[in-house]
Design a protein around this motif. Sequence first.
Motif, PDB file in Angstrom:
ATOM      1  N   THR A 138      -1.345   1.569 -15.055  1.00 12.39           N
ATOM      2  CA  THR A 138      -0.466   0.885 -14.096  1.00 12.39           C
ATOM      3  C   THR A 138      -1.225   0.386 -12.865  1.00 12.39           C
ATOM      4  O   THR A 138      -0.623  -0.225 -11.973  1.00 12.39           O
ATOM      5  CB  THR A 138       0.676   1.815 -13.624  1.00 12.39           C
ATOM      6  N   CYS A 139      -2.517   0.619 -12.805  1.00 11.55           N
ATOM      7  CA  CYS A 139      -3.306   0.143 -11.671  1.00 11.55           C
ATOM      8  C   CYS A 139      -3.299  -1.394 -11.672  1.00 11.55           C
ATOM      9  O   CYS A 139      -3.509  -2.021 -12.706  1.00 11.55           O
ATOM     10  CB  CYS A 139      -4.738   0.659 -11.781  1.00 11.55           C
ATOM     11  N   ALA A 140      -3.043  -1.978 -10.519  1.00  4.93           N
ATOM     12  CA  ALA A 140      -2.904  -3.439 -10.437  1.00  4.93           C
ATOM     13  C   ALA A 140      -4.211  -4.095 -10.002  1.00  4.93           C
ATOM     14  O   ALA A 140      -4.788  -3.716  -8.984  1.00  4.93           O
ATOM     15  CB  ALA A 140      -1.802  -3.788  -9.439  1.00  4.93           C
ATOM     16  N   CYS A 183      -2.361   0.956  -0.885  1.00  6.69           N
ATOM     17  CA  CYS A 183      -1.784   0.336  -2.092  1.00  6.69           C
ATOM     18  C   CYS A 183      -1.823   1.294  -3.281  1.00  6.69           C
ATOM     19  O   CYS A 183      -1.178   1.042  -4.292  1.00  6.69           O
ATOM     20  CB  CYS A 183      -2.480  -0.976  -2.424  1.00  6.69           C
ATOM     21  N   CYS A 184      -2.573   2.388  -3.163  1.00  8.85           N
ATOM     22  CA  CYS A 184      -2.666   3.364  -4.254  1.00  8.85           C
ATOM     23  C   CYS A 184      -1.633   4.474  -4.103  1.00  8.85           C
ATOM     24  O   CYS A 184      -1.663   5.459  -4.838  1.00  8.85           O
ATOM     25  CB  CYS A 184      -4.075   3.942  -4.313  1.00  8.85           C
ATOM     26  N   LEU A 185      -0.731   4.325  -3.132  1.00 10.15           N
ATOM     27  CA  LEU A 185       0.420   5.228  -3.043  1.00 10.15           C
ATOM     28  C   LEU A 185       1.532   4.651  -3.910  1.00 10.15           C
ATOM     29  O   LEU A 185       1.694   3.428  -3.975  1.00 10.15           O
ATOM     30  CB  LEU A 185       0.921   5.339  -1.594  1.00 10.15           C
ATOM     31  N   ALA A 218       0.259   9.946  -4.046  1.00  7.97           N
ATOM     32  CA  ALA A 218      -0.930   9.120  -4.304  1.00  7.97           C
ATOM     33  C   ALA A 218      -1.313   9.154  -5.777  1.00  7.97           C
ATOM     34  O   ALA A 218      -1.088  10.155  -6.470  1.00  7.97           O
ATOM     35  CB  ALA A 218      -2.095   9.629  -3.466  1.00  7.97           C
ATOM     36  N   CYS A 219      -1.909   8.071  -6.209  1.00  6.63           N
ATOM     37  CA  CYS A 219      -2.488   8.010  -7.547  1.00  6.63           C
ATOM     38  C   CYS A 219      -3.497   9.165  -7.693  1.00  6.63           C
ATOM     39  O   CYS A 219      -4.228   9.469  -6.742  1.00  6.63           O
ATOM     40  CB  CYS A 219      -3.191   6.679  -7.717  1.00  6.63           C
ATOM     41  N   PRO A 220      -3.558   9.781  -8.860  1.00  7.79           N
ATOM     42  CA  PRO A 220      -4.494  10.900  -9.048  1.00  7.79           C
ATOM     43  C   PRO A 220      -5.951  10.503  -8.810  1.00  7.79           C
ATOM     44  O   PRO A 220      -6.790  11.376  -8.578  1.00  7.79           O
ATOM     45  CB  PRO A 220      -4.286  11.314 -10.507  1.00  7.79           C
ATOM     46  N   ASN A 248     -11.103   5.730  -1.165  1.00 13.42           N
ATOM     47  CA  ASN A 248     -11.701   5.035  -2.310  1.00 13.42           C
ATOM     48  C   ASN A 248     -11.076   5.487  -3.624  1.00 13.42           C
ATOM     49  O   ASN A 248     -10.538   6.588  -3.708  1.00 13.42           O
ATOM     50  CB  ASN A 248     -13.207   5.330  -2.382  1.00 13.42           C
ATOM     51  N   CYS A 249     -11.233   4.622  -4.632  1.00 11.16           N
ATOM     52  CA  CYS A 249     -10.838   5.005  -5.991  1.00 11.16           C
ATOM     53  C   CYS A 249     -12.024   5.735  -6.616  1.00 11.16           C
ATOM     54  O   CYS A 249     -13.139   5.204  -6.629  1.00 11.16           O
ATOM     55  CB  CYS A 249     -10.508   3.751  -6.793  1.00 11.16           C
ATOM     56  N   ILE A 250     -11.783   6.924  -7.148  1.00 13.08           N
ATOM     57  CA  ILE A 250     -12.913   7.675  -7.706  1.00 13.08           C
ATOM     58  C   ILE A 250     -13.278   7.196  -9.113  1.00 13.08           C
ATOM     59  O   ILE A 250     -14.266   7.651  -9.680  1.00 13.08           O
ATOM     60  CB  ILE A 250     -12.639   9.209  -7.714  1.00 13.08           C
TER      61      ILE A 250
HETATM   62  S1  SF4 Z   1      -6.749   3.883 -10.381  1.00 17.19           S
HETATM   63 FE1  SF4 Z   1      -5.964   2.094  -9.246  1.00 17.19          FE
HETATM   64  S2  SF4 Z   1      -4.153   2.902  -8.146  1.00 17.19           S
HETATM   65 FE2  SF4 Z   1      -5.409   4.661  -8.772  1.00 17.19          FE
HETATM   66  S3  SF4 Z   1      -6.743   5.088  -7.042  1.00 17.19           S
HETATM   67 FE3  SF4 Z   1      -7.873   3.752  -8.447  1.00 17.19          FE
HETATM   68  S4  SF4 Z   1      -7.488   1.672  -7.647  1.00 17.19           S
HETATM   69 FE4  SF4 Z   1      -5.925   3.027  -6.741  1.00 17.19          FE
END
Ligand code: SF4
Length: 169
Positions: free
Chosen positions: A68-70, A26-28, A45-47, A55-57
């Motif tokens: 824009t992260c949902a 979902c982070c693509l 991919a999201c940075p 994982n989200c860092i």
């Molecule tokens: S900021 Fe949001 S979209 Fe980006 S990696 Fe983290 S959870 Fe995914």
Amino acid sequence: MMNKIDLRLFFTEEEWEKICDHCGICCLYKIEDYDTGEYIYTRIACPFLDIEKGNCISYLDRFHKMPTCAKISAETLEIAHIWMPRHCAYRCLYERRPLPPWHPLFTQGNEQSNAQLLSKITALVTAENDIEMCSKEKILSIRKSAIQMNPGKKIEKQLVANVIKDIKI
Ligand code: SF4
Ligand code: SF4
């Protein structure tokens, strides 16, 4: 909405977090086809996505760092389920379908707490899982071949050049 049960009230906060399998798909970034309403995934991919682990860092600070992260909650799933991947456990539950058989709740972690959570999940499921879902291997290969968004380049160009064409996610 499938039925009136509020998923956020049905699960504890800890259980809700455990439902995510950290596939990272979902982070693509996605492109919406305005004509069909379909969402098309890209390899961008999201940075903040750790492409290796999924994982989200910056998880605790993600909405600040990435506007824009949902947020995935019972309320946002009303809309988000449309673009979430078919295998995503939140989408499965929203659509009252079983989780994919490779979900970590079946295979990893504390068996007793997983069993309690799985029995809650089973109580919600009312539909067959007749939607074609990606295998775990396919998901891993998609994620690991993703490339991080380049803020120095036009995002639209990056997205269009990196549409995933060969698979339904
Ligand atoms: S900021 Fe949001 S979209 Fe980006 S990696 Fe983290 S959870 Fe995914
Ligand atoms: S697609 Fe679903 S299961 Fe995968 S990381 Fe996103 S919320 Fe978690």
